[in-house]
Design a protein around this motif. Sequence first.
Motif, PDB file in Angstrom:
ATOM      1  N   VAL A 138       0.931  -1.172  -0.119  1.00 47.16           N
ATOM      2  CA  VAL A 138       0.021   0.073   0.000  1.00 47.16           C
ATOM      3  C   VAL A 138       0.881   1.242   0.169  1.00 47.16           C
ATOM      4  O   VAL A 138       0.670   2.155  -0.720  1.00 47.16           O
ATOM      5  CB  VAL A 138      -0.896  -0.075   1.436  1.00 47.16           C
ATOM      6  CG1 VAL A 138      -1.625   1.242   1.366  1.00 47.16           C
ATOM      7  CG2 VAL A 138      -1.801  -1.206   0.986  1.00 47.16           C
ATOM      8  N   ARG A 151      -4.879   7.698   0.205  1.00 38.44           N
ATOM      9  CA  ARG A 151      -5.098   6.240   0.678  1.00 38.44           C
ATOM     10  C   ARG A 151      -6.547   6.175   0.546  1.00 38.44           C
ATOM     11  O   ARG A 151      -7.150   4.909   0.219  1.00 38.44           O
ATOM     12  CB  ARG A 151      -4.877   6.333   2.200  1.00 38.44           C
ATOM     13  CG  ARG A 151      -5.232   5.140   2.898  1.00 38.44           C
ATOM     14  CD  ARG A 151      -4.403   3.801   2.297  1.00 38.44           C
ATOM     15  NE  ARG A 151      -4.684   2.550   2.938  1.00 38.44           N
ATOM     16  CZ  ARG A 151      -4.372   2.107   4.100  1.00 38.44           C
ATOM     17  NH1 ARG A 151      -3.178   2.586   4.535  1.00 38.44           N
ATOM     18  NH2 ARG A 151      -4.560   0.902   4.434  1.00 38.44           N
ATOM     19  N   ASP A 154      -7.689   2.781  -1.679  1.00 37.24           N
ATOM     20  CA  ASP A 154      -8.615   1.706  -1.006  1.00 37.24           C
ATOM     21  C   ASP A 154      -9.718   1.313  -1.869  1.00 37.24           C
ATOM     22  O   ASP A 154     -10.228   0.028  -1.831  1.00 37.24           O
ATOM     23  CB  ASP A 154      -9.259   2.296   0.543  1.00 37.24           C
ATOM     24  CG  ASP A 154      -7.986   2.404   1.717  1.00 37.24           C
ATOM     25  OD1 ASP A 154      -6.909   1.419   1.272  1.00 37.24           O
ATOM     26  OD2 ASP A 154      -7.967   2.624   2.677  1.00 37.24           O
ATOM     27  N   GLU A 164     -10.483  -2.280  -3.324  1.00 35.78           N
ATOM     28  CA  GLU A 164     -11.586  -3.200  -3.244  1.00 35.78           C
ATOM     29  C   GLU A 164     -12.369  -3.392  -4.566  1.00 35.78           C
ATOM     30  O   GLU A 164     -12.722  -4.585  -4.725  1.00 35.78           O
ATOM     31  CB  GLU A 164     -12.792  -2.203  -2.514  1.00 35.78           C
ATOM     32  CG  GLU A 164     -12.283  -1.928  -0.851  1.00 35.78           C
ATOM     33  CD  GLU A 164     -13.372  -0.945  -0.324  1.00 35.78           C
ATOM     34  OE1 GLU A 164     -14.222  -0.772  -0.751  1.00 35.78           O
ATOM     35  OE2 GLU A 164     -12.962  -0.724   0.818  1.00 35.78           O
ATOM     36  N   ARG A 208      -5.950  -9.586  -1.302  1.00 34.95           N
ATOM     37  CA  ARG A 208      -5.341  -9.242  -0.135  1.00 34.95           C
ATOM     38  C   ARG A 208      -5.463 -10.081   1.031  1.00 34.95           C
ATOM     39  O   ARG A 208      -6.490 -10.482   1.705  1.00 34.95           O
ATOM     40  CB  ARG A 208      -6.260  -7.958   0.134  1.00 34.95           C
ATOM     41  CG  ARG A 208      -6.028  -6.697  -0.924  1.00 34.95           C
ATOM     42  CD  ARG A 208      -6.462  -5.412  -0.521  1.00 34.95           C
ATOM     43  NE  ARG A 208      -8.038  -5.594  -0.582  1.00 34.95           N
ATOM     44  CZ  ARG A 208      -8.710  -4.355  -0.126  1.00 34.95           C
ATOM     45  NH1 ARG A 208      -8.004  -3.272   0.156  1.00 34.95           N
ATOM     46  NH2 ARG A 208      -9.934  -4.552  -0.111  1.00 34.95           N
TER      47      ARG A 208
END
Length: 357
Positions: A30, A41, A45, A49, A59
């Motif tokens: 990340v 971030r 994210d 997803e 993940r």
Amino acid sequence: MKLEPQVEELYRTLDRELDNFPTGAKFYSVRKLMDKFKCHRGVLDEVLERLEANRLIDRVPQVGIFSSVTRRPNARKVLLAVPDWPSELTQEWSMRASRYTETHKNWQLCKIMLTPDRDPVSSIDTAGYDAAIIQMPSTTVTLEDMMWLGSLPIPAVLLNVDTGSFAISNVRSADGDGAILGCDYLYRHGHRRIALVQSEPHTLPAEKRIATFRRVADLFGIQLIHIDCMTVSGEFAQHKAYLGMKRYLEENDGQPGFTAVYAVAGESVPGIMSALREFGCELPRDISIMAHSTEQIGRYYHPALTAVCADLEAEVEAAFTGLADVLDKKTPFFKTEIPMRIIERDSVNQITPDERI
């Protein structure tokens, strides 16, 4: 709900990037993703997803992100290992290799970076790959390196390393011939006193360029002034070249004593130019500059750089074509030397006998 533009753009970018990672290979962390793609971030994210929902990644908490891409089930997976140092040549080679695999769908590329002189070549994990292309992370190549490479269960290609009698494939530029081209070019432009600037670490390719340039200069009756910038792996070549040239000029009361500079590597040239200009030299009227380089390096320097250039596109083509022959059992290994060529721009001035020192 339609994704925001920055999320959509990052999704497409990572979707393409995953083609460089074979199924099961560990993807960027990340933190690495945020640094590499300059993203927030929250945006990242959301993209991760979506990638996971589309079964492109897995993940694993506390472990990492893994590729699940299967778009190229029959593609040959190649590991490209290059040193993590500030070299435009290395970066350009990697970029061209990525472009090659984007247009040749029978290949899939994964790149890793090795810390110079700390990560030995034997630290490379080749599990899960069909072949490897390696630019040595060390400034020297040892017998142990050759033995390890020869023991690999997959074919490996070394870049710009002479593997001698070892049955190990290599692709390299004709550095010696390139040095001959450069010396002859400066001679034909009237230069008889030349500064040879060694701005890179003392690697085998650099040493070969210097030795060959010296021999040809001796044949032509050229007087060489060797300026060794004492650069080691990982150092910024431009800054070390600047310091090396500045030190030389200070020791000689600001008098160059030469009409041309030949630099071992093109990315060091801005540092050389800066030092010369600080001592009142006008380029190329007073001092011409030429370098051993690539076509991309130097085109935006002032003046634009005349250079002896490696043909990186031909090197990439040779590496993948040769690997295909090895994987298809047409040959056990291959050794390819790619000719270099001169790119003429504005940094070399023609001088007359009266202008020679």
